[in-house]
Design an enzyme around this catalytic site. Structure first.
Site, PDB file in Angstrom:
ATOM      1  N   GLU A  21     123.210 -29.538  21.031  1.00 49.89           N
ATOM      2  CA  GLU A  21     123.805 -28.475  21.836  1.00 49.89           C
ATOM      3  C   GLU A  21     123.117 -28.324  23.186  1.00 49.89           C
ATOM      4  O   GLU A  21     123.709 -27.815  24.135  1.00 49.89           O
ATOM      5  CB  GLU A  21     123.719 -27.136  21.086  1.00 49.89           C
ATOM      6  N   TYR A  53     134.512  -4.493  38.670  1.00 51.04           N
ATOM      7  CA  TYR A  53     134.450  -5.417  37.539  1.00 51.04           C
ATOM      8  C   TYR A  53     134.379  -6.871  37.974  1.00 51.04           C
ATOM      9  O   TYR A  53     133.886  -7.710  37.230  1.00 51.04           O
ATOM     10  CB  TYR A  53     135.592  -5.195  36.536  1.00 51.04           C
ATOM     11  N   VAL A  72     123.099 -16.572  20.757  1.00 51.68           N
ATOM     12  CA  VAL A  72     124.043 -15.626  21.350  1.00 51.68           C
ATOM     13  C   VAL A  72     123.450 -14.216  21.338  1.00 51.68           C
ATOM     14  O   VAL A  72     123.775 -13.397  22.200  1.00 51.68           O
ATOM     15  CB  VAL A  72     125.427 -15.651  20.664  1.00 51.68           C
ATOM     16  N   GLU A  73     122.556 -13.943  20.402  1.00 51.55           N
ATOM     17  CA  GLU A  73     121.876 -12.644  20.381  1.00 51.55           C
ATOM     18  C   GLU A  73     121.059 -12.430  21.663  1.00 51.55           C
ATOM     19  O   GLU A  73     121.054 -11.341  22.236  1.00 51.55           O
ATOM     20  CB  GLU A  73     120.960 -12.536  19.156  1.00 51.55           C
ATOM     21  N   LYS A  98     131.268 -17.126  20.347  1.00 59.07           N
ATOM     22  CA  LYS A  98     131.095 -18.575  20.495  1.00 59.07           C
ATOM     23  C   LYS A  98     132.238 -19.201  19.688  1.00 59.07           C
ATOM     24  O   LYS A  98     132.188 -19.284  18.469  1.00 59.07           O
ATOM     25  CB  LYS A  98     129.719 -18.995  19.974  1.00 59.07           C
TER      26      LYS A  98
END
Length: 117
Positions: A21, A53, A72-73, A98
């Site tokens: 990855e 935004y 991802v945390e 993900k």
């Protein structure tokens, strides 16, 4: 308190803990909700009084693409901290998906956090 949201923000980045990855780009999808009082902007029709935004989205993209991250945390925590600090908001909800991490999970996998200033 009002909410401003960004839904489905797709970012290509280096994300993942496995060696393979770390050599590819993968997609993350962000859904953001941010507390913001929209009344002053609505009353004056003045963008400078609104939570922009587009700027939020650009800041998130720049952060996530700035360096490889394994979890991802970690991404969610960094994005929440950035938004709270850069835009001086009382709270933010960050959902990071993900999409292809688990093939059987057709809607993706990820985390959702809520953080306050």
């Amino acid at each position: 308190m009002d909410k401003v949201f960004v839904s489905g923000l797709e970012v290509m980045c280096t994300i993942g803990a496995y060696d393979w990855e770390k050599t590819i780009q993968q997609k993350l999808i962000f859904d953001l909700e941010m507390a913001f009082d929209n009344r002053p902007a609505a009353a004056t029709d003045d963008l400078s009084l609104a939570l922009d935004y587009a700027r939020v989205s650009q800041s998130v993209i720049a952060l996530v693409q700035s360096e490889p991250i394994e979890l991802v945390e970690t991404v969610a925590e960094r994005v929440a901290a950035l938004i709270l600090a850069e835009f001086s908001l009382p709270w933010v909800k960050v959902r990071v998906t993900k999409p292809h991490a688990v093939l059987a999970a057709r809607g993706g996998v990820g985390v959702e956090i809520i953080r306050e200033a």
